[in-house]
Write a protein that holds these residues in place. Structure first.
Motif, PDB file in Angstrom:
ATOM      1  N   VAL A   1      14.144  29.889  38.339  1.00  0.00           N
ATOM      2  CA  VAL A   1      14.785  30.644  37.250  1.00  0.00           C
ATOM      3  C   VAL A   1      13.764  31.160  36.244  1.00  0.00           C
ATOM      4  O   VAL A   1      13.826  32.319  35.809  1.00  0.00           O
TER       5      VAL A   1
ATOM      6  N   LEU B   1      18.020  26.404  29.803  1.00  0.00           N
ATOM      7  CA  LEU B   1      17.773  26.131  31.220  1.00  0.00           C
ATOM      8  C   LEU B   1      17.478  24.654  31.462  1.00  0.00           C
ATOM      9  O   LEU B   1      18.058  24.029  32.350  1.00  0.00           O
TER      10      LEU B   1
ATOM     11  N   ARG C   1      12.728  34.959  35.011  1.00  0.00           N
ATOM     12  CA  ARG C   1      12.784  35.352  33.600  1.00  0.00           C
ATOM     13  C   ARG C   1      11.500  36.063  33.178  1.00  0.00           C
ATOM     14  O   ARG C   1      11.542  37.075  32.481  1.00  0.00           O
TER      15      ARG C   1
END
Length: 456
Positions: free
Chosen positions: A423, A382, A427
């Protein structure tokens, strides 16, 4: 291990504050000489921080393993991880020292062809780099102590090296106010001296308080096993750290096109916002220890509750810092420079930089939680994707191609930080980190169960 977040975090908070304050004061002391000297220090630090961060990353990797071994009370795993951590930190320190000693001038030539910059900057880098073995092994010992909840000793070490370093720095600046070459040279030597002083203190403390640190029965095969386990986490983690530091080097290179005042202003703003990031960084480091123990014991509900508590505390403190920064931005920049051009550039990016710090504070805590569970590869992918496919191309186009101001470039950096935050929150919420089960994969030896060592 049932310890409160506060009992673990408060020494780390003060330690992080001292380190950040020392960096802040370093720029302030050098800025008393000139903005030019501060820019040289900024360029030098962008390089030396690559080594520092990689060394700290190696130490963090061993701390994750130690924390989970403590969660399962595997004393053999603890001892072998200690030995592997010291060994790999020592080797890395030797390699880093060689690189800094051999390639300092080549690095500075990327940013400036001025003789003064090349000579002063490369000499500062060589002095700092010559003692990198001490820095690297010290980081390893610090994180070993922290993972065992001996955070008070690492705080004492921070008080020692930062207190002595600050006193020496003030004496150096006051005695050589007009000579940037002498100031930078003596600052580098004083930094090397205080790091050596801290290394001696940490070594003595470790042998006194950690029984497993001095176990003679740890054999080479156990160390090799721990090295392979560290490599599983550390390779990906080190790649992320290297990518992050290279990102800042490239960013600095892009910004340097706009002039020396921009380089100095960026350094001043980052020093100021770094102070407001202290609570979040300290809470993330302390919470990672508690999360490692909880996840190692497969207590996932406790881990979730632990992260929620950390996020509430971190966000509240970050909001306080955000408000203070907005209220006193002119005064804070005025501490560093009286040059109107430098202050004007700093004010362009200050508000956006504060917003980035706020997003980063939340993201740092969630990322630390994912890494405590062993979900390192996701974090690496990421970060790498976001920085190199979003942030750097966007800033390059804004500054080099469209010739926009630095505020636009910092808005792009804020978008990058916000994207990553979104993000990683998803997760953690999805719960994929629970299936990693790092402790089982590390194949703890049977029959090595014992009580965790007592805490200071």
């Amino acid at each position: 291990m049932q310890r409160s977040l506060w009992s673990i975090t408060w020494p780390i908070f003060i330690d992080t504050a001292l380190r950040t304050l020392f960096a802040f004061l370093s720029y302030w002391m050098v800025s008393r000489v000139s903005d030019h000297a501060a820019a040289i220090l900024a360029i030098t630090n962008s390089c030396i921080l690559i080594g520092f961060t990689l060394a700290e990353n190696l130490a963090q990797t061993s701390a994750i393993l130690v924390a989970q071994h403590l969660g399962t009370r595997s004393m053999k795993g603890i001892s072998s991880t200690y030995a592997a951590s010291i060994f790999i930190s020592f080797v890395f320190g030797l390699v880093a020292s060689a690189v800094f000693l051999c390639f300092s001038e080549q690095f500075f030539s990327l940013f400036s062809q001025e003789t003064e910059v090349l000579v002063q900057g490369s000499r500062y880098l060589r002095i700092m780099g010559s003692g990198f073995v001490v820095y690297s092994v010290s980081y390893s010992i610090i994180y070993i102590l922290n993972s065992n909840a001996y955070t008070k000793y690492t705080l004492i070490n921070s008080l020692l090296i930062n207190g002595v370093g600050l006193a020496l720095g003030l004496l150096i600046v006051r005695g050589n106010h007009e000579s940037s070459a002498v100031v930078l040279d003596l600052l580098a030597k004083s930094n090397l001296f205080v790091r050596l002083l801290g290394f001696v203190f940490l070594s003595i403390v470790s042998f006194v308080v950690l029984d497993n640190f001095k176990r003679a029965e740890v054999i080479w095969i156990d160390v090799k096993e721990s090295l392979s386990k560290m490599a599983h986490l550390g390779t990906s983690n080190a790649f992320e750290v290297l990518s992050f530091q290279l990102f800042h080097v490239v960013l600095l290179r892009i910004i340097s096109v706009t002039g020396i005042h921009s380089v100095a202003a960026r350094s001043y703003v980052m020093s100021i916002t770094g102070i407001f990031e202290i609570p979040s960084l300290a809470i993330a480091r302390g919470n990672q220890i508690l999360l490692g123990h909880a996840i190692g014991a497969a207590e996932f509900d406790r881990a979730r509750a632990q992260l929620r508590q950390a996020l509430v505390s971190s966000t509240a403190l970050s909001l306080v810092g955000l408000g203070l920064g907005l209220a006193f931005q002119v005064e804070l920049l005025g501490v560093f420079s009286e040059m109107p051009q430098t202050v004007a550039v700093g004010l362009q990016i200050f508000e956006v930089a504060l917003a980035i710090s706020f997003f980063k504070g939340i993201g740092t805590n969630v990322t630390a939680a994912l890494k405590a569970a062993g979900d390192v590869k996701f974090c690496v992918r990421l970060t790498t994707l976001s920085m190199w496919c979003l942030a750097i191309p966007g800033v390059f186009l804004a500054v080099e191609y469209f010739h926009l101001d630095l505020r636009t470039a910092w808005l792009i950096l804020a978008a990058d930080e916000l994207f990553r935050l979104f993000v990683i929150l998803r997760r953690w919420r999805d719960g994929g980190w629970q299936r990693i089960n790092l402790v089982s994969r590390l194949e703890h030896s049977q029959g090595e169960i014992a009580e965790s060592p007592s805490r200071a």
